[in-house]
Design an enzyme around this catalytic site. Sequence first.
Site, PDB file in Angstrom:
ATOM      1  N   TYR B 103       0.834  -1.199   0.000  1.00  0.00           N
ATOM      2  CA  TYR B 103       0.000   0.000   0.000  1.00  0.00           C
ATOM      3  C   TYR B 103       0.870   1.250   0.000  1.00  0.00           C
ATOM      4  O   TYR B 103       1.909   1.292   0.673  1.00  0.00           O
ATOM      5  CB  TYR B 103      -0.884   0.049   1.250  1.00  0.00           C
ATOM      6  CG  TYR B 103      -2.069  -0.887   1.237  1.00  0.00           C
ATOM      7  CD1 TYR B 103      -3.291  -0.476   0.740  1.00  0.00           C
ATOM      8  CD2 TYR B 103      -1.962  -2.179   1.753  1.00  0.00           C
ATOM      9  CE1 TYR B 103      -4.392  -1.319   0.756  1.00  0.00           C
ATOM     10  CE2 TYR B 103      -3.057  -3.036   1.775  1.00  0.00           C
ATOM     11  CZ  TYR B 103      -4.270  -2.596   1.271  1.00  0.00           C
ATOM     12  OH  TYR B 103      -5.351  -3.435   1.287  1.00  0.00           O
ATOM     13  N   TYR B 142      -0.581  -9.914   0.604  1.00  0.00           N
ATOM     14  CA  TYR B 142       0.516  -9.388   1.424  1.00  0.00           C
ATOM     15  C   TYR B 142       0.488 -10.006   2.823  1.00  0.00           C
ATOM     16  O   TYR B 142      -0.566 -10.380   3.324  1.00  0.00           O
ATOM     17  CB  TYR B 142       0.470  -7.862   1.503  1.00  0.00           C
ATOM     18  CG  TYR B 142      -0.802  -7.274   2.045  1.00  0.00           C
ATOM     19  CD1 TYR B 142      -0.998  -7.113   3.412  1.00  0.00           C
ATOM     20  CD2 TYR B 142      -1.819  -6.863   1.181  1.00  0.00           C
ATOM     21  CE1 TYR B 142      -2.170  -6.567   3.902  1.00  0.00           C
ATOM     22  CE2 TYR B 142      -2.993  -6.321   1.673  1.00  0.00           C
ATOM     23  CZ  TYR B 142      -3.157  -6.176   3.037  1.00  0.00           C
ATOM     24  OH  TYR B 142      -4.320  -5.642   3.522  1.00  0.00           O
ATOM     25  N   ARG B 152      -2.968 -11.739   3.803  1.00  0.00           N
ATOM     26  CA  ARG B 152      -4.290 -11.331   3.346  1.00  0.00           C
ATOM     27  C   ARG B 152      -4.497 -11.782   1.903  1.00  0.00           C
ATOM     28  O   ARG B 152      -3.634 -11.587   1.059  1.00  0.00           O
ATOM     29  CB  ARG B 152      -4.447  -9.800   3.358  1.00  0.00           C
ATOM     30  CG  ARG B 152      -4.567  -9.071   4.672  1.00  0.00           C
ATOM     31  CD  ARG B 152      -5.729  -9.420   5.585  1.00  0.00           C
ATOM     32  NE  ARG B 152      -6.997  -9.853   5.019  1.00  0.00           N
ATOM     33  CZ  ARG B 152      -7.965  -9.053   4.558  1.00  0.00           C
ATOM     34  NH1 ARG B 152      -7.820  -7.757   4.559  1.00  0.00           N
ATOM     35  NH2 ARG B 152      -9.102  -9.557   4.103  1.00  0.00           N
ATOM     36  N   HIS B 157     -10.759  -2.724  -1.393  1.00  0.00           N
ATOM     37  CA  HIS B 157     -11.679  -2.141  -0.414  1.00  0.00           C
ATOM     38  C   HIS B 157     -12.727  -1.292  -1.131  1.00  0.00           C
ATOM     39  O   HIS B 157     -12.398  -0.533  -2.046  1.00  0.00           O
ATOM     40  CB  HIS B 157     -10.930  -1.240   0.560  1.00  0.00           C
ATOM     41  CG  HIS B 157      -9.948  -1.960   1.429  1.00  0.00           C
ATOM     42  ND1 HIS B 157     -10.249  -2.408   2.688  1.00  0.00           N
ATOM     43  CD2 HIS B 157      -8.657  -2.308   1.218  1.00  0.00           C
ATOM     44  CE1 HIS B 157      -9.196  -2.998   3.224  1.00  0.00           C
ATOM     45  NE2 HIS B 157      -8.199  -2.947   2.355  1.00  0.00           N
TER      46      HIS B 157
END
Lengths: 178, 234
Positions: B103, B142, B152, B157
């Site tokens: 991210y 990740y 995950r 999202h």
Amino acid sequence: MSVLTPSQTVGPYFHIGLDWPDAHRLAGDSTPGTPIVLQGRLLDGDGAAVPDAMIEIWQADASGRYGSDAVSGFRGAGRAAVDANGRFAFETVKPGAVSDAHGTQAPHVNVAVFARGLLVHLFTRIYFADESAANAADPVLTCVPAARRETLLARREGDAWVLDIHLQGTHETVFFDV
Amino acid sequence: MFRYRRVPAGVYPDNDTPAYRSSEKRAPREPPVAIPHTLSETLGPRFGAEALRADANDMTCQVPGGIAQGQRILVHGRVSDEFGRPEAHALVEVWQANAAGRYRHVNDDHDAPLDPYFTGAGQCLTDADGHYAFYTIEPGAYPWGNHANAWRPRHIHFSLFGPAWGSRLVTQMYFPGDPLLPFDPIFMGIADAQARERLVSCFDLARTEPGRALAYRFDIVLRGPAETPWENRS
């Protein structure tokens, strides 16, 4: 059978997609009503600040009207990421009493809490401690056990209305099944 | 009076999900207090085109000078309420990791590379029938610290408002066949297996763009009023 899409956590990196500039500012100099700062901290079960959460609010205008019925220029919705100390603050106006088929609700701000660790956001409300008579007759507050109502009452500190939100612990905030 | 049904047990995850360790100090211990559905719950904020950033619906080319690395995909679907009514002209907000599972965020210390041409933030509007679409790249899986060797599954999202304050939804879209799904306490926090599967997108060959992008379909169903507003509004 339900067809609803389930909720999932906002996670720790929501700022990438959801952090809007100035979304904590609901009202400007020309917005009718009493300008207020609504602020507090978000705290976990140890009383420690939650540094990675987002607070959203939704409120009526100073006359108690929502959304497209509200005074021009007042959307009534705000969003703020908490800071490293769990602090949030909104610049808005004090909402008016809201009347509908459930009766007259005391002035209140609807609150949703999103955070890493919460698979579903939490709904709560912020009421104002100086509205004793209206609060006592409020159709939502009266659903809350009397001993826990104070977890929803903001108190005046200087120019601000202040309420901490406790996710757990002896002062756990009342959250709602909406 | 608008009538909203309560969300049935098991369809939304329970915040008290010990396998998801971040919930330990954050999930409330007291049961939520059921409240009547007043105007405060049955009206809600609306965001439309005025909230849209330029180029937000193509996350592969938001940064001048290059294009995002990874598998280009089209993500599309329909947003409706539980009675099938479209959620028209509504804002859809998305964010995600890059193709390497990183991210663009100060707190992400995974040592996978950042992509200078990928911000990870997107937006789009639904059309009159509730359809939305945006381009992005397939995110990477990740690692995270929830438990030993925790990863995950690949996900995007999503954030939506719906017709009312009570219909607000933040969720995650997953990819079909991801082997990490059954090991993920966030996904598995949804008790109802059928509800869980509604978070897994479908590969959509018909919408795949030859020579350009694969396509996945993700339909989203929000809470809605059992009656239309004009039927009973006094």
